[in-house]
Motif scaffolding. Structure first.
Motif, PDB file in Angstrom:
ATOM      1  N   ASN A 261       0.826  -1.199   0.000  1.00 11.18           N
ATOM      2  CA  ASN A 261       0.000   0.000   0.000  1.00 11.18           C
ATOM      3  C   ASN A 261       0.861   1.250   0.000  1.00 11.18           C
ATOM      4  N   ALA A 262       1.931   1.240   0.794  1.00 13.29           N
ATOM      5  CA  ALA A 262       2.811   2.401   0.876  1.00 13.29           C
ATOM      6  C   ALA A 262       3.536   2.641  -0.445  1.00 13.29           C
ATOM      7  N   VAL A 263       4.023   1.579  -1.074  1.00 18.69           N
ATOM      8  CA  VAL A 263       4.731   1.707  -2.351  1.00 18.69           C
ATOM      9  C   VAL A 263       3.782   2.216  -3.435  1.00 18.69           C
ATOM     10  N   GLU A 264       2.564   1.761  -3.397  1.00 22.40           N
ATOM     11  CA  GLU A 264       1.591   2.124  -4.427  1.00 22.40           C
ATOM     12  C   GLU A 264       1.120   3.572  -4.312  1.00 22.40           C
ATOM     13  N   TYR A 265       0.910   4.054  -3.089  1.00 23.64           N
ATOM     14  CA  TYR A 265       0.250   5.351  -2.916  1.00 23.64           C
ATOM     15  C   TYR A 265       1.110   6.442  -2.284  1.00 23.64           C
ATOM     16  N   CYS A 266       2.270   6.086  -1.728  1.00 23.28           N
ATOM     17  CA  CYS A 266       3.035   7.089  -0.991  1.00 23.28           C
ATOM     18  C   CYS A 266       4.497   7.185  -1.401  1.00 23.28           C
ATOM     19  N   VAL A 267       5.175   6.066  -1.483  1.00 23.02           N
ATOM     20  CA  VAL A 267       6.626   6.075  -1.681  1.00 23.02           C
ATOM     21  C   VAL A 267       7.015   6.580  -3.069  1.00 23.02           C
ATOM     22  N   PHE A 268       6.244   6.197  -4.082  1.00 28.07           N
ATOM     23  CA  PHE A 268       6.574   6.574  -5.463  1.00 28.07           C
ATOM     24  C   PHE A 268       5.422   7.368  -6.088  1.00 28.07           C
ATOM     25  N   PRO A 269       5.281   8.624  -5.745  1.00 30.28           N
ATOM     26  CA  PRO A 269       4.194   9.415  -6.316  1.00 30.28           C
ATOM     27  C   PRO A 269       4.499   9.834  -7.760  1.00 30.28           C
ATOM     28  N   GLY A 270       3.471   9.885  -8.570  1.00 28.77           N
ATOM     29  CA  GLY A 270       3.631  10.385  -9.936  1.00 28.77           C
ATOM     30  C   GLY A 270       4.099   9.335 -10.920  1.00 28.77           C
ATOM     31  N   ALA A 271       3.889   9.650 -12.211  1.00 26.35           N
ATOM     32  CA  ALA A 271       4.258   8.725 -13.288  1.00 26.35           C
ATOM     33  C   ALA A 271       5.756   8.619 -13.471  1.00 26.35           C
ATOM     34  N   VAL A 272       6.506   9.625 -13.022  1.00 27.11           N
ATOM     35  CA  VAL A 272       7.944   9.614 -13.218  1.00 27.11           C
ATOM     36  C   VAL A 272       8.606   8.472 -12.443  1.00 27.11           C
ATOM     37  N   ASN A 273       7.988   8.011 -11.379  1.00 28.74           N
ATOM     38  CA  ASN A 273       8.559   6.942 -10.544  1.00 28.74           C
ATOM     39  C   ASN A 273       7.939   5.577 -10.840  1.00 28.74           C
ATOM     40  N   ARG A 274       7.232   5.478 -11.959  1.00 28.24           N
ATOM     41  CA  ARG A 274       6.518   4.237 -12.270  1.00 28.24           C
ATOM     42  C   ARG A 274       7.462   3.046 -12.413  1.00 28.24           C
ATOM     43  N   GLU A 275       8.600   3.231 -13.064  1.00 28.76           N
ATOM     44  CA  GLU A 275       9.535   2.123 -13.279  1.00 28.76           C
ATOM     45  C   GLU A 275      10.128   1.633 -11.970  1.00 28.76           C
ATOM     46  N   ALA A 276      10.556   2.560 -11.121  1.00 26.96           N
ATOM     47  CA  ALA A 276      11.123   2.177  -9.830  1.00 26.96           C
ATOM     48  C   ALA A 276      10.070   1.485  -8.963  1.00 26.96           C
ATOM     49  N   LYS A 277       8.846   1.988  -9.006  1.00 27.89           N
ATOM     50  CA  LYS A 277       7.773   1.375  -8.225  1.00 27.89           C
ATOM     51  C   LYS A 277       7.523  -0.051  -8.675  1.00 27.89           C
ATOM     52  N   GLN A 278       7.533  -0.276  -9.956  1.00 31.82           N
ATOM     53  CA  GLN A 278       7.293  -1.613 -10.482  1.00 31.82           C
ATOM     54  C   GLN A 278       8.379  -2.591 -10.055  1.00 31.82           C
ATOM     55  N   LYS A 279       9.627  -2.147 -10.034  1.00 36.36           N
ATOM     56  CA  LYS A 279      10.735  -3.004  -9.617  1.00 36.36           C
ATOM     57  C   LYS A 279      10.606  -3.394  -8.141  1.00 36.36           C
ATOM     58  N   VAL A 280      10.211  -2.435  -7.325  1.00 35.75           N
ATOM     59  CA  VAL A 280      10.049  -2.721  -5.897  1.00 35.75           C
ATOM     60  C   VAL A 280       8.911  -3.712  -5.677  1.00 35.75           C
ATOM     61  N   LEU A 281       7.814  -3.531  -6.386  1.00 37.11           N
ATOM     62  CA  LEU A 281       6.688  -4.456  -6.262  1.00 37.11           C
ATOM     63  C   LEU A 281       7.078  -5.868  -6.685  1.00 37.11           C
ATOM     64  N   GLU A 282       7.914  -5.982  -7.716  1.00 37.76           N
ATOM     65  CA  GLU A 282       8.377  -7.296  -8.161  1.00 37.76           C
ATOM     66  C   GLU A 282       9.273  -7.947  -7.112  1.00 37.76           C
ATOM     67  N   LYS A 283      10.131  -7.159  -6.460  1.00 36.49           N
ATOM     68  CA  LYS A 283      11.015  -7.698  -5.417  1.00 36.49           C
ATOM     69  C   LYS A 283      10.208  -8.223  -4.239  1.00 36.49           C
ATOM     70  N   ILE A 284       9.165  -7.519  -3.887  1.00 37.24           N
ATOM     71  CA  ILE A 284       8.323  -7.956  -2.778  1.00 37.24           C
ATOM     72  C   ILE A 284       7.601  -9.252  -3.145  1.00 37.24           C
ATOM     73  N   ALA A 285       7.120  -9.335  -4.371  1.00 44.08           N
ATOM     74  CA  ALA A 285       6.381 -10.520  -4.821  1.00 44.08           C
ATOM     75  C   ALA A 285       7.276 -11.757  -4.844  1.00 44.08           C
ATOM     76  N   ARG A 286       8.534 -11.581  -5.181  1.00 40.23           N
ATOM     77  CA  ARG A 286       9.450 -12.722  -5.281  1.00 40.23           C
ATOM     78  C   ARG A 286      10.031 -13.140  -3.935  1.00 40.23           C
ATOM     79  N   SER A 287       9.983 -12.267  -2.962  1.00 35.95           N
ATOM     80  CA  SER A 287      10.586 -12.553  -1.665  1.00 35.95           C
ATOM     81  C   SER A 287       9.666 -13.409  -0.808  1.00 35.95           C
ATOM     82  N   GLU A 288      10.266 -14.294  -0.014  1.00 31.26           N
ATOM     83  CA  GLU A 288       9.510 -15.142   0.913  1.00 31.26           C
ATOM     84  C   GLU A 288       9.431 -14.532   2.312  1.00 31.26           C
ATOM     85  N   ALA A 289      10.010 -13.348   2.467  1.00 33.05           N
ATOM     86  CA  ALA A 289       9.992 -12.687   3.773  1.00 33.05           C
ATOM     87  C   ALA A 289       8.570 -12.269   4.144  1.00 33.05           C
ATOM     88  N   LYS A 290       8.321 -12.203   5.441  1.00 31.41           N
ATOM     89  CA  LYS A 290       7.007 -11.772   5.933  1.00 31.41           C
ATOM     90  C   LYS A 290       7.000 -10.288   6.281  1.00 31.41           C
TER      91      LYS A 290
END
Length: 209
Positions: free
Chosen positions: A85-114
């Protein structure tokens, strides 16, 4: 008839645990009598109950069929949804940060951490890196993506933050130690300003004989 004899005569018609209990009482008061000894014979031939067979007791609380139940530590609560939720709505505001936001979301999805942590540059909450946090592994904080130390130790932490999903913002938490309630942090400013030590070149080194 003596009271003891009367009791023993009545008990001859009893069976099972009651007979065993009466016999034990008579022996406790050190009563010796042929009639009392006959009770002992009855105990030996009783259905499955002898003098050496203790009465069964119900298992005490906390005891299972195979022994005491081991305490199981509750699993650590995950903040995966909060960080997403934070990455989507707060950490990466605006379209300029779309690529960085996508990479972070992918890292979270691949990680087994809780549990995950966001590293900010300072109290202004500028994103620098994403970390996994494993309290069950000795509070290990490991970088998954971004710019920052590969591992963060306790002495490196400066400030801690918690994400407010309703307000879509981070607020500082005044604590000195990392816990599972923390969602982001900063490190001491001196760690960002660290400079590499440059060794002198061979041309500048005097020849020693």
């Amino acid at each position: 008839m003596h009271p003891i004899h009367r009791t023993a005569t009545i008990c001859m018609d009893l069976h099972g645990p009651v007979l065993c209990a009466v016999y034990c009482v008579l022996r406790t008061v050190h009563v010796t009598d042929p009639l009392i000894d006959s009770l002992a014979c009855r105990l030996d031939t009783d259905s499955g109950l002898g003098r050496a067979t203790p009465p069964r007791r119900a298992p005490s609380p906390g005891m299972g069929a195979s022994g005491p139940k081991l305490y199981k530590q509750p699993a650590a609560k995950s903040n995966r949804g909060i960080i997403l939720n934070a990455v989507e709505y707060c950490v990466f505001p605006g379209a300029v940060n779309r690529e960085a936001k996508q990479k972070v979301l992918e890292k979270i999805a691949r990680s087994e951490a809780k549990h995950f942590l966001v590293l900010f540059r300072d109290a202004g909450c500028q994103f620098r890196a994403l970390y996994s946090y494993m309290p069950e592994s000795g509070d290990q904080v490991t970088k998954l993506y971004g710019t920052g130390p590969s591992q963060v130790d306790e002495v490196m932490f400066d400030k801690f933050f918690k994400y407010n999903s309703g307000g879509k913002c981070f607020s500082q938490v005044h604590t000195k130690h990392l816990t599972v309630t923390i969602d982001a942090f900063t490190i001491h400013n001196s760690l960002w300003q660290g400079k590499r030590v440059q060794l002198p070149s061979k041309k500048d080194m005097a020849l020693v004989i």
